[in-house]
Design an enzyme around this catalytic site. Sequence first.
Site, PDB file in Angstrom:
ATOM      1  N   HIS A 198       0.699  -1.189   0.067  1.00 27.29           N
ATOM      2  CA  HIS A 198       0.143  -0.064   0.000  1.00 27.29           C
ATOM      3  C   HIS A 198       0.884   1.203   0.038  1.00 27.29           C
ATOM      4  O   HIS A 198       2.077   1.471   0.788  1.00 27.29           O
ATOM      5  CB  HIS A 198      -0.816   0.032   1.379  1.00 27.29           C
ATOM      6  CG  HIS A 198      -2.106   0.974   1.235  1.00 27.29           C
ATOM      7  ND1 HIS A 198      -1.541   2.441   1.606  1.00 27.29           N
ATOM      8  CD2 HIS A 198      -3.193   1.042   0.960  1.00 27.29           C
ATOM      9  CE1 HIS A 198      -2.696   3.059   1.258  1.00 27.29           C
ATOM     10  NE2 HIS A 198      -3.712   2.339   0.866  1.00 27.29           N
ATOM     11  N   CYS A 236      -3.678   2.964  -4.500  1.00 25.52           N
ATOM     12  CA  CYS A 236      -4.920   3.717  -3.648  1.00 25.52           C
ATOM     13  C   CYS A 236      -4.969   4.922  -4.063  1.00 25.52           C
ATOM     14  O   CYS A 236      -3.955   5.834  -4.098  1.00 25.52           O
ATOM     15  CB  CYS A 236      -4.379   3.577  -2.048  1.00 25.52           C
ATOM     16  SG  CYS A 236      -5.541   4.709  -1.154  1.00 25.52           S
ATOM     17  N   HIS A 265      -7.929   0.354  -3.912  1.00 25.64           N
ATOM     18  CA  HIS A 265      -8.723   1.149  -2.887  1.00 25.64           C
ATOM     19  C   HIS A 265      -9.193   2.596  -3.751  1.00 25.64           C
ATOM     20  O   HIS A 265      -8.065   3.440  -4.402  1.00 25.64           O
ATOM     21  CB  HIS A 265      -7.861   1.620  -1.861  1.00 25.64           C
ATOM     22  CG  HIS A 265      -7.242   0.707  -0.749  1.00 25.64           C
ATOM     23  ND1 HIS A 265      -6.661   1.114   0.184  1.00 25.64           N
ATOM     24  CD2 HIS A 265      -7.795  -0.543  -0.908  1.00 25.64           C
ATOM     25  CE1 HIS A 265      -6.490   0.034   0.701  1.00 25.64           C
ATOM     26  NE2 HIS A 265      -7.086  -0.912   0.245  1.00 25.64           N
ATOM     27  N   ASP A 310     -12.910   3.204  -0.033  1.00 22.21           N
ATOM     28  CA  ASP A 310     -12.145   3.455   1.038  1.00 22.21           C
ATOM     29  C   ASP A 310     -12.837   4.486   1.847  1.00 22.21           C
ATOM     30  O   ASP A 310     -14.005   4.580   1.935  1.00 22.21           O
ATOM     31  CB  ASP A 310     -10.656   4.118   0.459  1.00 22.21           C
ATOM     32  CG  ASP A 310      -9.651   3.540   1.401  1.00 22.21           C
ATOM     33  OD1 ASP A 310      -9.884   3.122   2.367  1.00 22.21           O
ATOM     34  OD2 ASP A 310      -8.564   3.677   0.872  1.00 22.21           O
ATOM     35  N   HIS A 311     -12.126   5.244   2.709  1.00 19.60           N
ATOM     36  CA  HIS A 311     -12.760   6.100   3.801  1.00 19.60           C
ATOM     37  C   HIS A 311     -13.989   6.905   3.274  1.00 19.60           C
ATOM     38  O   HIS A 311     -14.029   7.249   2.325  1.00 19.60           O
ATOM     39  CB  HIS A 311     -11.601   7.336   4.255  1.00 19.60           C
ATOM     40  CG  HIS A 311     -10.313   6.529   4.685  1.00 19.60           C
ATOM     41  ND1 HIS A 311      -9.251   7.142   4.927  1.00 19.60           N
ATOM     42  CD2 HIS A 311     -10.126   5.026   4.945  1.00 19.60           C
ATOM     43  CE1 HIS A 311      -8.232   6.686   5.242  1.00 19.60           C
ATOM     44  NE2 HIS A 311      -8.547   5.280   5.206  1.00 19.60           N
ATOM     45  N   TYR A 324     -14.628   4.677   8.547  1.00 15.64           N
ATOM     46  CA  TYR A 324     -15.183   3.272   8.267  1.00 15.64           C
ATOM     47  C   TYR A 324     -16.636   3.140   8.666  1.00 15.64           C
ATOM     48  O   TYR A 324     -16.766   2.009   9.054  1.00 15.64           O
ATOM     49  CB  TYR A 324     -14.080   2.240   8.835  1.00 15.64           C
ATOM     50  CG  TYR A 324     -12.682   2.242   7.921  1.00 15.64           C
ATOM     51  CD1 TYR A 324     -12.670   1.499   6.853  1.00 15.64           C
ATOM     52  CD2 TYR A 324     -11.609   3.110   8.386  1.00 15.64           C
ATOM     53  CE1 TYR A 324     -11.694   1.391   6.165  1.00 15.64           C
ATOM     54  CE2 TYR A 324     -10.609   2.921   7.631  1.00 15.64           C
ATOM     55  CZ  TYR A 324     -10.608   2.148   6.408  1.00 15.64           C
ATOM     56  OH  TYR A 324      -9.514   2.026   5.758  1.00 15.64           O
TER      57      TYR A 324
HETATM   58  C1  DNO Z   1      -6.210   3.468   6.104  1.00 18.35           C
HETATM   59  C2  DNO Z   1      -5.801   2.416   5.391  1.00 18.35           C
HETATM   60  C3  DNO Z   1      -4.401   1.912   5.825  1.00 18.35           C
HETATM   61  C4  DNO Z   1      -4.074   0.718   5.084  1.00 18.35           C
HETATM   62  C5  DNO Z   1      -2.784   0.179   5.385  1.00 18.35           C
HETATM   63  C6  DNO Z   1      -2.221  -0.810   4.396  1.00 18.35           C
HETATM   64  O1  DNO Z   1      -7.437   3.499   6.311  1.00 18.35           O
HETATM   65  O2  DNO Z   1      -5.732   2.664   3.951  1.00 18.35           O
HETATM   66  O3  DNO Z   1      -4.527   1.647   7.244  1.00 18.35           O
HETATM   67  O4  DNO Z   1      -4.749  -0.282   5.412  1.00 18.35           O
HETATM   68  O5  DNO Z   1      -1.631   1.370   5.300  1.00 18.35           O
HETATM   69  O6  DNO Z   1      -1.193  -1.670   4.851  1.00 18.35           O
HETATM   70 MN    MN Z   2      -5.856   2.952   0.923  1.00 22.85          MN
END
Ligand code: DNO
Ligand code: MN
Length: 348
Positions: A198, A236, A265, A310-311, A324
């Site tokens: 990531h 991402c 992501h 994602d978020h 989340y």
């Molecule tokens: C945040 C996520 C990160 C991700 C890690 C992957 O919300 O995108 O915590 O899970 O960095 O290792």
């Molecule tokens: Mn991400």
Amino acid sequence: MKMTFRWFGQDDPVTLQNIRQIPGIYGIVTALYDVPVGEAWPMPSILALKETIESAGLRLAVVESVPVHEDIKLGRPSRDRLIDNYSQTIRRLGAAGVPVICYNFMPVFDWTRSNLAHVLPDGSTALTFENETISRMDPVNGDLSLPGWDASYTKDEMGQLIAAYADVTEDVLFDNLAYFLERIIPVAEEAGVVMAIHPDDPPWPIFGLPRIVSSMAQLRRLTEQVESPANGITFCSGSLGANEANDLMAIIRHFGSLGKLHFAHTRNILRTGPRSFQESAHLSSDGSIDMTRVLEALHATGFEGPLRPDHGRMIWGEQGRPGYGLFDRALGAAYLNGIWEALSKTRS
Ligand code: DNO
Ligand code: MN
């Protein structure tokens, strides 16, 4: 593309039943949250997790993350034992049928934000990163702590850890990553698992600590270090896209065509100033990233891997883990599925 959704285990207020009711959901992205960083994940716990997910009618599609112990990033002598444990976890996840492992190589802090509940004009709240605020924060002496961080450190330990990075330049950190990859990638190949690093979030150094997974050039360097389809990336959009200089579509085309883009992501962010951004809703019109173009690039490379919203913002009064909640991420999934359906029906 396989639509997936992150779930934080039994303590997550968002349940597997909630997730299953989101249209078009294929599987779950999760991890074991009670194993101390550095220890091998016990097989019975892995199998129990898989069983819980499957009995809810879903699949364990991605493990995010298997955290990398700081001693590995620092290149300390204990790393060999820790890498053996990590390899053991990879073998067990492979044996359990987990196809993708996501991880990161950010020193001390995982993702970092200055505000977890910034109030937007519509009354929803979002995570933000303000460079001004972060540069005034002191992670050792201040009262700062964020949910992405390993809560097992005391402030003292964190201070010592940060101090231990004083001599770790970007090149040293890269060498330590290379050392790790040279040992785990052959294990992943044998186990039938692909590793998906990531990118740094945000994609620039914070608190004086080096970061080496922030750009296309850096992603290329680490994936070319150990040539293998098992040595791939998590794309991402929100992390990489926080730096305007990152050409997201070029990154997708490059790693997609090499078969090294294993997980995506796809969230939007609104760049609000130099090294500053707000996490917006997923919609292109709400942020700085053109989500249709991102999905179009993934579609054009024939992407068949897992992808997740994602978020999200916190909306409709939902409480819980910042970024989340169920509602805004579910809207994100529906939106992304809509774009994907349109691409699938109109592109060959
Ligand atoms: C945040 C996520 C990160 C991700 C890690 C992957 O919300 O995108 O915590 O899970 O960095 O290792
Ligand atoms: Mn991400």
